[in-house]
Design an enzyme around this catalytic site. Structure first.
Site, mmCIF file in Angstrom:
data_model
loop_
_atom_site.group_PDB
_atom_site.id
_atom_site.type_symbol
_atom_site.label_atom_id
_atom_site.label_comp_id
_atom_site.label_asym_id
_atom_site.label_seq_id
_atom_site.Cartn_x
_atom_site.Cartn_y
_atom_site.Cartn_z
ATOM 1 N N SER A 58 5.245 -1.400 -20.163
ATOM 2 C CA SER A 58 5.880 -1.744 -21.441
ATOM 3 C C SER A 58 5.270 -3.020 -21.994
ATOM 4 O O SER A 58 5.172 -4.027 -21.282
ATOM 5 C CB SER A 58 7.390 -1.962 -21.242
ATOM 6 O OG SER A 58 7.918 -2.690 -22.344
ATOM 7 N N HIS B 119 4.051 2.134 -22.881
ATOM 8 C CA HIS B 119 5.463 2.226 -23.269
ATOM 9 C C HIS B 119 5.735 1.218 -24.375
ATOM 10 O O HIS B 119 5.493 0.013 -24.212
ATOM 11 C CB HIS B 119 6.341 1.934 -22.046
ATOM 12 C CG HIS B 119 7.802 2.152 -22.252
ATOM 13 N ND1 HIS B 119 8.403 3.396 -22.190
ATOM 14 C CD2 HIS B 119 8.790 1.282 -22.524
ATOM 15 C CE1 HIS B 119 9.694 3.269 -22.405
ATOM 16 N NE2 HIS B 119 9.971 2.000 -22.601
ATOM 17 N N ASP C 221 8.540 -0.341 -26.853
ATOM 18 C CA ASP C 221 9.989 -0.495 -27.017
ATOM 19 C C ASP C 221 10.362 -0.875 -28.442
ATOM 20 O O ASP C 221 10.217 -2.025 -28.840
ATOM 21 C CB ASP C 221 10.504 -1.562 -26.044
ATOM 22 C CG ASP C 221 10.503 -1.064 -24.613
ATOM 23 O OD1 ASP C 221 9.897 -1.712 -23.746
ATOM 24 O OD2 ASP C 221 11.115 0.003 -24.377
ATOM 25 N N MET D 193 13.033 -1.601 -31.215
ATOM 26 C CA MET D 193 14.434 -2.042 -31.265
ATOM 27 C C MET D 193 14.797 -2.452 -32.699
ATOM 28 O O MET D 193 14.007 -3.124 -33.369
ATOM 29 C CB MET D 193 14.653 -3.242 -30.338
ATOM 30 C CG MET D 193 14.326 -2.948 -28.889
ATOM 31 S SD MET D 193 14.641 -4.399 -27.854
ATOM 32 C CE MET D 193 13.789 -3.895 -26.352
ATOM 33 N N HIS E 211 9.799 4.454 -27.120
ATOM 34 C CA HIS E 211 11.213 4.428 -26.712
ATOM 35 C C HIS E 211 12.020 3.852 -27.868
ATOM 36 O O HIS E 211 11.964 2.648 -28.127
ATOM 37 C CB HIS E 211 11.328 3.565 -25.441
ATOM 38 C CG HIS E 211 12.723 3.312 -25.004
ATOM 39 N ND1 HIS E 211 13.035 2.360 -24.042
ATOM 40 C CD2 HIS E 211 13.914 3.865 -25.364
ATOM 41 C CE1 HIS E 211 14.339 2.354 -23.841
ATOM 42 N NE2 HIS E 211 14.892 3.244 -24.636
ATOM 43 N N MET F 141 15.050 2.485 -29.423
ATOM 44 C CA MET F 141 16.382 1.901 -29.224
ATOM 45 C C MET F 141 16.919 1.557 -30.621
ATOM 46 O O MET F 141 17.019 0.381 -31.011
ATOM 47 C CB MET F 141 16.291 0.656 -28.336
ATOM 48 C CG MET F 141 16.052 1.022 -26.881
ATOM 49 S SD MET F 141 15.403 -0.333 -25.889
ATOM 50 C CE MET F 141 13.655 -0.149 -26.268
ATOM 51 N N MET G 248 17.676 4.670 -18.044
ATOM 52 C CA MET G 248 17.653 3.198 -18.102
ATOM 53 C C MET G 248 18.279 2.626 -16.849
ATOM 54 O O MET G 248 19.397 3.008 -16.470
ATOM 55 C CB MET G 248 18.429 2.703 -19.330
ATOM 56 C CG MET G 248 17.829 3.064 -20.667
ATOM 57 S SD MET G 248 16.151 2.464 -20.882
ATOM 58 C CE MET G 248 16.427 0.699 -20.871
ATOM 59 N N ASP H 217 13.257 3.249 -16.361
ATOM 60 C CA ASP H 217 12.886 2.138 -17.228
ATOM 61 C C ASP H 217 13.827 0.948 -17.066
ATOM 62 O O ASP H 217 15.000 1.028 -17.423
ATOM 63 C CB ASP H 217 12.945 2.627 -18.700
ATOM 64 C CG ASP H 217 12.477 1.575 -19.679
ATOM 65 O OD1 ASP H 217 12.552 1.850 -20.887
ATOM 66 O OD2 ASP H 217 12.029 0.499 -19.247
HETATM 67 C C1 DX5 Z 1 14.371 -2.682 -22.259
HETATM 68 C C2 DX5 Z 1 13.166 -1.766 -22.391
HETATM 69 C C3 DX5 Z 1 12.368 -1.688 -21.117
HETATM 70 C C4 DX5 Z 1 11.905 -3.056 -20.648
HETATM 71 C C5 DX5 Z 1 11.196 -2.937 -19.330
HETATM 72 O O1 DX5 Z 1 15.246 -2.442 -23.336
HETATM 73 O O2 DX5 Z 1 13.545 -0.454 -22.705
HETATM 74 O O3 DX5 Z 1 11.232 -0.836 -21.335
HETATM 75 O O4 DX5 Z 1 11.014 -3.601 -21.588
HETATM 76 O O5 DX5 Z 1 10.836 -4.234 -19.004
HETATM 77 P P1 DX5 Z 1 11.093 -4.762 -17.525
HETATM 78 O O6 DX5 Z 1 10.160 -3.931 -16.647
HETATM 79 O O7 DX5 Z 1 10.707 -6.213 -17.601
HETATM 80 O O8 DX5 Z 1 12.541 -4.514 -17.223
HETATM 81 ZN ZN ZN Z 2 11.817 0.988 -22.720
#
Ligand code: DX5
Ligand code: ZN
Length: 216
Positions: free
Chosen positions: A6, A30, A32, A34, A63, A65, A134, A172
């Protein structure tokens, strides 16, 4: 197991360098996304996905969110996403969104938060290429893993097998070298690793170590 680093904790002032650290080691990147609504943080949208698309040939594992994923599937598909996942918690009609994602020729995934039971996705497994489990509350990298959530990996794998379906399970959140064996034992097909790589003093070495453990 496949590795999907990520970029959440990467240096966004130099994404080209950040992605170079994982080339040859990762199976996907990956990303993320948000929106500050579904999660208490804002990261990036299709613009950054499009930028990462230009600097790597690795599959982009997006991903979402976000509170309204159906409104953005087209934008992320057009930006170059290869895998698109959204949270089961934001909709009563996941089948429609999964169908939209596949309609753009992308791999479709549902995401469940630590407190969301595995059976929430059972009715949609035939429409899922993968399920993202998650193991932290979404919103931030660098959190400690919630190991109880790993039990859902086996529950989903067993239900998919019972239905005769090929569904990968991705884990994740909080994955580190110390708990990687436990994630493997749980039956994960894909692991997301963020801060263990990008918050490390030498991200390339950290990624090499994770890759070595995954292949051992
Ligand atoms: C959190 C993300 C994850 C996160 C993983 O909301 O969905 O992908 O970035 O990072 P680590 O491996 O540091 O938990
Ligand atoms: Zn993620």
């Amino acid at each position: 197991m496949k590795l999907a680093p990520s970029l959440l904790n990467a240096d966004f002032a130099d994404l080209r360098r950040a992605v170079s650290y994982i080339e040859g080691l990762a199976d996907a990147v990956h990303l993320d996304v948000m929106d500050g609504n579904f999660v208490p943080n804002i990261t990036f949208g299709p613009l950054v996905v499009r930028a990462v698309r230009k600097i790597t040939r690795l599959p982009l594992d997006v991903h979402l969110m976000i509170a309204h994923p159906a409104e953005f599937v087209e934008d992320f598909a057009a930006a170059g996403a290869d895998w698109i996942s959204f949270h089961a918690e934001v909709t009563r009609y996941p089948g429609e969104i999964l169908g939209m994602i596949r309609g753009y020729g992308k791999r479709a995934g549902m995401v469940i938060n630590p407190q969301t039971p595995a059976h929430s996705v059972f009715d949609y497994l035939e429409l899922c290429d993968y399920v993202l489990v998650m193991t932290v509350m979404p919103g931030f990298g660098g959190q400690a893993m919630i190991p109880e959530a790993l039990e859902k990996v086996g529950e989903i794998k067993r239900e998919a097998a019972r239905l005769g379906l090929q569904v990968e399970v991705e884990v994740d959140g909080g994955v580190k070298t110390e708990n990687l064996a436990r994630v493997r034992e749980a039956g994960a097909d894909i692991v997301v690793v963020g801060s263990s790589i990008y918050a490390a003093p030498d991200p390339r070495r950290a990624a090499e170590e994770i890759r070595r453990l995954l292949d051992s």
